[in-house]
Design a protein around this motif. Structure first.
Motif, PDB file in Angstrom:
ATOM      1  N   UNK D 107       0.839  -1.196   0.000  1.00 49.09           N
ATOM      2  CA  UNK D 107       0.000   0.000   0.000  1.00 49.09           C
ATOM      3  C   UNK D 107       0.870   1.241   0.000  1.00 49.09           C
ATOM      4  N   UNK D 108       1.955   1.215   0.753  1.00 53.05           N
ATOM      5  CA  UNK D 108       2.854   2.362   0.741  1.00 53.05           C
ATOM      6  C   UNK D 108       3.410   2.572  -0.668  1.00 53.05           C
ATOM      7  N   UNK D 109       3.786   1.487  -1.317  1.00 50.86           N
ATOM      8  CA  UNK D 109       4.316   1.590  -2.670  1.00 50.86           C
ATOM      9  C   UNK D 109       3.285   2.225  -3.593  1.00 50.86           C
ATOM     10  N   UNK D 110       2.060   1.718  -3.507  1.00 52.84           N
ATOM     11  CA  UNK D 110       1.001   2.257  -4.343  1.00 52.84           C
ATOM     12  C   UNK D 110       0.790   3.733  -4.041  1.00 52.84           C
ATOM     13  N   UNK D 112       2.821   5.988  -3.345  1.00 54.27           N
ATOM     14  CA  UNK D 112       3.795   6.970  -3.825  1.00 54.27           C
ATOM     15  C   UNK D 112       3.284   7.734  -5.029  1.00 54.27           C
ATOM     16  N   UNK D 113       2.253   7.245  -5.657  1.00 48.53           N
ATOM     17  CA  UNK D 113       1.705   8.025  -6.770  1.00 48.53           C
ATOM     18  C   UNK D 113       0.215   8.340  -6.624  1.00 48.53           C
ATOM     19  N   UNK D 114      -0.268   8.357  -5.388  1.00 55.75           N
ATOM     20  CA  UNK D 114      -1.699   8.574  -5.204  1.00 55.75           C
ATOM     21  C   UNK D 114      -1.902   9.369  -3.914  1.00 55.75           C
ATOM     22  N   UNK D 115      -2.029  10.674  -4.077  1.00 55.44           N
ATOM     23  CA  UNK D 115      -2.108  11.559  -2.912  1.00 55.44           C
ATOM     24  C   UNK D 115      -3.263  11.170  -1.992  1.00 55.44           C
ATOM     25  N   UNK D 116      -4.382  10.843  -2.591  1.00 57.87           N
ATOM     26  CA  UNK D 116      -5.566  10.490  -1.796  1.00 57.87           C
ATOM     27  C   UNK D 116      -5.280   9.276  -0.914  1.00 57.87           C
ATOM     28  N   UNK D 117      -4.651   8.278  -1.499  1.00 54.57           N
ATOM     29  CA  UNK D 117      -4.328   7.067  -0.753  1.00 54.57           C
ATOM     30  C   UNK D 117      -3.312   7.372   0.346  1.00 54.57           C
ATOM     31  N   UNK D 118      -2.366   8.243   0.020  1.00 54.33           N
ATOM     32  CA  UNK D 118      -1.355   8.637   0.995  1.00 54.33           C
ATOM     33  C   UNK D 118      -2.043   9.249   2.217  1.00 54.33           C
ATOM     34  N   UNK D 119      -3.001  10.113   1.980  1.00 57.35           N
ATOM     35  CA  UNK D 119      -3.739  10.750   3.062  1.00 57.35           C
ATOM     36  C   UNK D 119      -4.445   9.690   3.923  1.00 57.35           C
ATOM     37  N   UNK D 120      -5.028   8.739   3.268  1.00 58.19           N
ATOM     38  CA  UNK D 120      -5.757   7.701   3.990  1.00 58.19           C
ATOM     39  C   UNK D 120      -4.810   6.903   4.888  1.00 58.19           C
ATOM     40  N   UNK D 121      -3.649   6.574   4.353  1.00 55.22           N
ATOM     41  CA  UNK D 121      -2.667   5.842   5.157  1.00 55.22           C
ATOM     42  C   UNK D 121      -2.208   6.686   6.339  1.00 55.22           C
ATOM     43  N   UNK D 122      -1.885   7.930   6.079  1.00 51.11           N
ATOM     44  CA  UNK D 122      -1.406   8.814   7.128  1.00 51.11           C
ATOM     45  C   UNK D 122      -2.412   8.867   8.269  1.00 51.11           C
ATOM     46  N   UNK D 123      -3.679   9.061   7.902  1.00 54.31           N
ATOM     47  CA  UNK D 123      -4.665   9.261   8.987  1.00 54.31           C
ATOM     48  C   UNK D 123      -5.061   7.953   9.663  1.00 54.31           C
TER      49      UNK D 123
END
Lengths: 207, 207, 207, 207
Positions: D107-110, D112-123
């Motif tokens: 998921x972290x790898x994915x 790296x090119x998906x801001x929305x997903x990054x936000x979801x992981x962060x939160x």
DNA sequence: TAGTAAGCGAGACGGTACGTCGAGTCTTAGA
DNA sequence: TCTAAGACTCGACGTACCGTCTCGCTTACTA
């Protein structure tokens, strides 16, 4: 103890709205792309309401289209030839309308694999047309344009043959050959059939 | 530098296998339940291979069914009446086969809203039948059974009319009235049409 | 009798073109949307050529990315602290580049379920970084900045620990926390680790 | 007139079943072979139900994995050293489980090119871990093991650094070096970091 | 006039098929 | 033997409708 209907009655407007929406959808998207959800949305009604009243798409479409054939009628124009020609042209005009054209053929196609649907089409659509032939023959006999049939069996066979020829020719020209049923064609078809019928009954005349 | 075909050529067996599978599926499950996935599986082929060769279900079915009509032929039985009657019965027999019956009507229905499909049907199916009428007329004229047409225009109109009447009547009887095209019916249809045609050409005889 | 290679030799340009195309594609569409067909097209090469040289996508990407890590080097800036800080910043800069970032994490993720791929990553990428740690330690000992290790076992354990801490921290900050590895952060990380290492070796000082 | 929710409500059991099925599938087939259809089948649910609730595979997996991190907790074992060591070992144990390992990295790898997903992981994942660091620091200050931070800014920077170092080292050892986070390693990591932190705060002691 | 049973809209549900896309393999012709 | 081209099988994708099933209202007959 209850014997009558209880609960909220079905909305009578809904039926009309649904059938109208079905015809509209048929014209716009055609049979195969017509969906129940779309019809429901056009009618401003829930999908449930459709399924409460019809078993499925086919039955709904048959009912929606059947009413179109009610407008066919046998006028009294004085001669058999004129009467038949009129019906031919009425039928041609009907099949020129997209909702009738599309629905009729599609439903027939669907019916080739569904006995129940076949029965519904026969009773709601086909038989009404057949009455036109019967009435035309009776009126022609009263006028003396056609001799009375040799017997009831022969009469039935003739009726069926004429029905298949007239309806078949009109349908074929409209849907397969994709040519219009104009005045000239209607006239020539009528002449071909009536000449054929009359000459057969009076074989000596042609000898 | 390349100028010829490159890449792996399309498998010719696949085409035949797919068309055969399509006909088989039509017979077994009918048109509306026929799926591309099922056809592919029956043909031992991937779904993509189907879509590489046909745009969709309709086109595939038209091509699969078209070859069935190749077997219709105009025999030389000595008289126009016998020749026509033979074609009528061949056509009736053809439409009695489920794959022809189902596919023909369904495809026509679909075609009512698809000009491209309509063209495909016209060229691959309808025109072949029309040649039967033209050939029959020519042979009858050679035998002296029919007078030569008054002109090329009238000949074409007559050909179209006869074609619509014969094909339409057979189709209608088979698919709508759902009655068999037996020897008796074929004979009566042939007589009706030929009598009509002949009597019209000799109007003095019927007066 | 042949003992050498026969037939047409493999194009040497193709390898370079393919690896470059792979890196370019990684930057533009990311790992999960990278397709073999796309890489082949970018490299102006047939898909077959890719599969003749690499077993699959994963292996191709690992090889394409591995070369990026070759540029990391341990400079001699006079003090251990400066040397380490430099490597931290180099590594941070490397992971800031999209092709390295994307590929590294994705390949690691893929590797969690593929022992063969894990081995390839370990040998082509991870071991090279580990040599940086070993070299740094040896140089610091020569300078007298670090005492010689108590034994070879303890040395190996320390190397692994420092490697995991440094590499892990940089990777985590870059890819998970998504914060930059700037001069300040690199300095503070270096100080934390070197202080920790030095103070541990001189436990009396902290008492 | 309606103001409340209309239509059939979403099944709450479905959510739980889907998330459980996702975790199960991750363990058994891994991230890259995990398919939405398979998850749906395992959950006894239609594919559409998945897509009605999650935009895609990535988001589903993040949510499915996020709950695993809820079990991490900061125990009160009397000393900062023991507390930290416990968390390190808990985290190591968590990343040893295939579903956490696979999913987290992929998921972290994915991301790296998906801001929305990054936000979801962060939160949903990262922030929860960060609270462990903050709580540990506060408790240590109450015990007098660490001096109060010089200012709020410095405190935040330190928290982030420690977080990246601890989490990064554990993740790197587990997923890249593929070595276990055993008691010894956890102890040595803890000592390195705490020594580094303490010695930095009392620079005179080491002089 | 108060129940109550059926109707209603909305929309989620388990399914089936769709048409597309990419993976990795195979088959051709040509270099 | 390599090359480019492209057809092949396979399997998953995400979407669209199907016909069914709750839901929480609404409505009109019946007790």
């Amino acid at each position: 103890m209850h014997q009558g209907r209880t609960g909220r009655p079905r909305s009578p407007e809904a039926d009309a709205a649904i059938l109208a929406a079905t015809r509209q959808a048929l014209v716009e998207v055609g049979w195969s792309r017509l969906t129940m959800g779309d019809v429901a949305a056009r009618a401003g009604v829930a999908k449930t309401t459709l399924y409460r009243r019809w078993p499925g798409r086919n039955e709904l479409v048959v009912d929606a289209v059947a009413v179109l054939f009610d407008e066919l009628e046998l006028p009294d124009l004085g001669t058999l030839s004129a009467d038949v020609e009129s019906v031919v042209r009425q039928f041609g005009a009907l099949l020129d309308r997209p909702e009738a054209k599309t629905a009729l053929m599609a439903v027939i196609a669907e019916a080739t694999r569904d006995e129940e649907l076949r029965r519904r089409i026969r009773t709601t659509i086909v038989d009404r047309q057949k009455r036109l032939v019967t009435a035309g023959r009776r009126r022609a006999e009263e006028r003396g344009e056609l001799p009375p049939p040799p017997g009831p069996e022969a009469a039935a066979r003739d009726t069926d043959l004429v029905f298949d020829v007239v309806a078949g020719a009109v349908v074929h020209r409209t849907l397969v050959s994709a040519e219009p049923v104009d005045a000239d064609w209607a006239h020539r078809l009528t002449q071909l059939i009536l000449t054929g019928l009359t000459a057969q009954r009076a074989p000596g005349a042609g000898a």
